[in-house]
Design a protein around this motif. Structure first.
Motif, short mmCIF file in Angstrom:
data_model
loop_
_atom_site.label_atom_id
_atom_site.label_comp_id
_atom_site.label_asym_id
_atom_site.label_seq_id
_atom_site.Cartn_x
_atom_site.Cartn_y
_atom_site.Cartn_z
N LEU A 484 0.84 -1.19 0.00
CA LEU A 484 0.00 0.00 0.00
C LEU A 484 0.88 1.24 0.00
O LEU A 484 1.99 1.23 0.52
CB LEU A 484 -0.91 0.03 1.24
CG LEU A 484 -1.91 -1.12 1.40
CD1 LEU A 484 -2.56 -1.04 2.77
CD2 LEU A 484 -2.96 -1.09 0.31
N VAL A 485 0.36 2.31 -0.59
CA VAL A 485 1.00 3.62 -0.53
C VAL A 485 0.16 4.47 0.41
O VAL A 485 -1.06 4.63 0.21
CB VAL A 485 1.11 4.26 -1.92
CG1 VAL A 485 1.78 5.63 -1.81
CG2 VAL A 485 1.89 3.37 -2.85
N ILE A 486 0.80 4.99 1.45
CA ILE A 486 0.09 5.61 2.57
C ILE A 486 0.59 7.03 2.79
O ILE A 486 1.80 7.28 2.86
CB ILE A 486 0.30 4.78 3.86
CG1 ILE A 486 -0.31 3.39 3.69
CG2 ILE A 486 -0.26 5.48 5.08
CD1 ILE A 486 0.02 2.44 4.82
N GLY A 487 -0.33 7.97 2.92
CA GLY A 487 0.01 9.32 3.30
C GLY A 487 -0.12 9.49 4.79
O GLY A 487 -1.03 8.96 5.41
N PHE A 488 0.81 10.25 5.39
CA PHE A 488 0.82 10.37 6.85
C PHE A 488 0.75 11.80 7.36
O PHE A 488 0.66 12.03 8.56
CB PHE A 488 2.09 9.72 7.41
CG PHE A 488 3.37 10.32 6.87
CD1 PHE A 488 3.90 11.49 7.40
CD2 PHE A 488 4.05 9.72 5.83
CE1 PHE A 488 5.08 12.04 6.91
CE2 PHE A 488 5.22 10.26 5.32
CZ PHE A 488 5.74 11.43 5.87
N ALA A 489 0.76 12.78 6.46
CA ALA A 489 0.90 14.17 6.89
C ALA A 489 -0.26 14.66 7.75
O ALA A 489 -0.10 15.60 8.54
CB ALA A 489 1.07 15.08 5.68
N ASN A 490 -1.45 14.06 7.63
CA ASN A 490 -2.61 14.53 8.36
C ASN A 490 -2.98 13.66 9.57
O ASN A 490 -4.07 13.79 10.12
CB ASN A 490 -3.81 14.63 7.41
CG ASN A 490 -3.66 15.79 6.44
OD1 ASN A 490 -3.96 16.93 6.77
ND2 ASN A 490 -3.16 15.50 5.24
N VAL A 491 -2.08 12.77 9.97
CA VAL A 491 -2.28 11.97 11.18
C VAL A 491 -1.85 12.83 12.37
O VAL A 491 -0.67 13.09 12.56
CB VAL A 491 -1.47 10.66 11.12
CG1 VAL A 491 -1.65 9.87 12.41
CG2 VAL A 491 -1.90 9.83 9.93
N THR A 492 -2.80 13.24 13.20
CA THR A 492 -2.51 14.28 14.19
C THR A 492 -1.94 13.77 15.50
O THR A 492 -1.21 14.49 16.18
CB THR A 492 -3.78 15.09 14.49
OG1 THR A 492 -4.82 14.19 14.94
CG2 THR A 492 -4.26 15.81 13.25
N ASP A 493 -2.27 12.53 15.90
CA ASP A 493 -1.77 12.04 17.19
C ASP A 493 -1.73 10.52 17.20
O ASP A 493 -2.20 9.87 16.26
CB ASP A 493 -2.62 12.56 18.36
CG ASP A 493 -4.10 12.24 18.22
OD1 ASP A 493 -4.43 11.08 17.88
OD2 ASP A 493 -4.93 13.14 18.44
N ALA A 494 -1.17 9.97 18.27
CA ALA A 494 -1.00 8.51 18.36
C ALA A 494 -2.33 7.78 18.38
O ALA A 494 -2.47 6.69 17.81
CB ALA A 494 -0.17 8.16 19.59
N GLY A 495 -3.34 8.37 19.03
CA GLY A 495 -4.65 7.75 19.09
C GLY A 495 -5.28 7.62 17.72
O GLY A 495 -5.83 6.56 17.38
N GLU A 496 -5.20 8.68 16.93
CA GLU A 496 -5.74 8.61 15.58
C GLU A 496 -4.96 7.62 14.73
O GLU A 496 -5.53 6.86 13.95
CB GLU A 496 -5.71 10.00 14.92
CG GLU A 496 -6.31 10.00 13.52
CD GLU A 496 -6.22 11.33 12.82
OE1 GLU A 496 -6.91 11.51 11.80
OE2 GLU A 496 -5.42 12.19 13.27
N ALA A 497 -3.64 7.61 14.89
CA ALA A 497 -2.82 6.67 14.13
C ALA A 497 -3.21 5.23 14.44
O ALA A 497 -3.35 4.40 13.53
CB ALA A 497 -1.34 6.90 14.44
N ALA A 498 -3.41 4.91 15.71
CA ALA A 498 -3.79 3.55 16.10
C ALA A 498 -5.16 3.18 15.54
O ALA A 498 -5.37 2.05 15.05
CB ALA A 498 -3.78 3.43 17.62
#
Length: 511
Positions: A484-498
């Motif tokens: 997969l190709v994944i964008g990460f610039a708009n992941v704001t915190d660890a909770g949202e990332a999880a």
């Protein structure tokens, strides 16, 4: 006048290995090629076709998105979706010689049921199927994990709004008049200064042409410098939207493999030493993230010099490097003016600007300028002037510096979350820069993971990841990596990332 919606019935085969959304794409391509759907015809609404096929609306939406990107369909908002009135000549011509299709979309076995018309086109001889080209649009409302999207939450909107408002209130005649096709002069000056300081690219403002995005940049370059049937080296895997656009222009693509050192120049020479163009992403290869090594940079420049060829350098997000300083551009090594440098404000600021630029060799200024005028391609002066102010007052440099630090944190958040959620099912190897990265699935007991199916399920779940395999010229062959190709610039915190990682994990078979 727009034709009414034909009473078209499309059938899919759930026993077929081809994913449903690809079957839908093939049915529409076949119907258009056979003349059953003609330019200007309205096609069924998303919800209606999804109900007819008893499938998820997201599956139909993905198929329509692909068909729009390929140029078959046009979305006109509330008016509906239509067969493009400006289909390429090859597609229009094929409608006069396409084979009949049965209800499953296979040629030669019967007729695709349509209540609109039945004519001699149903009896025409068979032609080869059109090669499958997949490109997923990333337009519209932003979605989580969308590749190539900068941090919209961190953009200094108050500063930007103030600059735009000040320009709008100024009443300058230049802001109200037709824009200069080459670009707003002060912005071209600021771009030239910035490139000299930040990217090692020495150029005059006259060499800078401002465009309405990377696609417009490619069109300007090719219309100015390319000849019919020219061949171009294209990275394999390579940037999806560039590949689909180049395929439409009549340029012949020569896929050249990419490894840990970037484009394999030696392999490119073996495949087609006489190609006239090479399109490369040397600072942060799209999508793998590798950096073109110095040895290959010099080999590529040597190849271009010996044959008076052109190198198109797409330097789309090189400012965001998290290990050391940003690398100098390939253009900075160009001593014989064979590199056309392309940049964009979509990653540095925000994509809604639709502003990009090209730096052309001095000997090509007049030719490119004539084509720019003939294209009438000037971008709105108001926005160009506001960007010039944004750069002049130091906001641009400060914003890039802040984003470099922010993205370094956010990429680690999503990388750790993905590793925790997927465990050994996914291999995460972060590149040294960029606003997106590619991850690879490990092969399971049932063989390679179908990354296209995983991405389709993720899209239905509200995520915007892209399957890695479709970035390859022959993406469905067994040897092509799946991921997969994944964008990460708009992941704001660890909770949202999880949370996002868990949602994506649920799209993997066996969960």
């Amino acid at each position: 006048m727009t034709a009414p919606t034909p009473a078209l019935t499309i059938e899919i085969d759930r026993q077929e290995a081809l994913p449903i959304y690809q079957q839908i794409c093939e049915r529409f391509r076949t119907a258009i090629a056979a003349g059953h759907l003609r330019p200007g015809d309205r096609v069924p609404a998303l919800r209606g076709l999804a109900a007819q096929l008893n499938t998820a609306r997201g599956t139909v939406e993905l198929a329509y998105t692909i068909l729009v990107d390929e140029g078959y369909l046009q979305m006109r908002g509330a008016a509906g979706t239509f067969v493009s009135p400006s289909l390429p000549a090859a597609v229009v011509h094929s409608s006069r010689r396409a084979a009949p299709v049965d209800a499953s979309g296979k040629r030669g076995a019967g007729k695709m049921r349509e209540q609109k018309t039945s004519d001699a086109s149903d009896r025409m001889p068979q032609t080869p199927a059109r090669p499958l080209t997949i490109a997923v649009a990333m337009s519209g409302e932003p979605r989580p994990l969308q590749p190539g999207l900068p941090a919209l939450d961190a953009f200094p909107r108050k500063v930007w709004n103030r600059l735009v408002s000040r320009r709008a209130r100024s009443g300058e005649r230049a802001v109200l008049a037709y824009p200069d096709p080459a670009g707003y002069r002060p912005l071209r000056e600021h771009i030239a200064t910035y490139l000299g300081l930040a990217r090692g690219v020495t150029c005059l403002p006259e060499q800078v042409f401002v465009t309405g995005g990377y696609r417009a940049t490619l069109e300007l370059v090719l219309r100015s410098l390319a000849q019919p049937n020219d061949r171009v080296w294209f990275e394999d895997p390579g940037y999806l939207l560039a590949r689909s656009f180049l395929a439409e222009t009549g340029i012949q693509l020569v896929p050249v493999p990419v490894d840990e050192e970037g484009l394999n120049v030696e392999r490119g020479i073996a495949l087609d030493a006489q190609a006239r163009f090479a399109l490369v992403t040397p600072s942060h290869q799209s999508p793998l993230g590798h950096t073109l090594s110095l040895a290959r940079r010099m080999a590529l420049l040597d190849w271009a010099e010996k044959g008076s060829r052109w190198i198109v350098e797409d330097d789309y997000d090189s400012e965001f490097r998290y290990q050391g300083r940003p690398l100098p551009a390939l253009k900075s090594l160009d001593r014989h003016d064979h590199v056309i440098y392309c940049g964009t404000f979509s990653k540095m600021m925000f994509p809604g600007l639709r502003l990009a630029y090209a730096v052309v060799p001095e000997r090509a200024i007049e030719r490119v300028g004539r084509v720019a005028c003939s294209m009438n391609a000037g971008s709105p002066t108001l926005l160009q002037a506001a960007v010039a102010d944004f750069m002049d007052e130091g906001h641009f440099a400060r914003h890039v510096k802040r984003m470099r630090a922010l993205y370094a944190q956010r990429r680690m958040l999503i990388a750790h979350a993905m590793e925790h959620a997927f465990g050994p099912r996914l291999h995460v190897e972060l590149p040294p820069g960029g606003v997106q990265f590619a991850v690879h699935f490990t092969e399971g007991a049932d063989g390679p993971v179908d990354d296209v199916a995983v991405a389709a399920r993720a899209r239905e779940a509200g995520l915007a990841v892209l399957p890695l395999s479709i970035w390859y010229a022959n993406g469905r062959t067994p040897h092509v990596p799946r991921g997969l190709v994944i964008g990460f610039a708009n992941v704001t915190d660890a909770g949202e990332a999880a949370r996002l990682a868990r949602t994506l994990r649920a799209c993997l078979p066996g969960c």
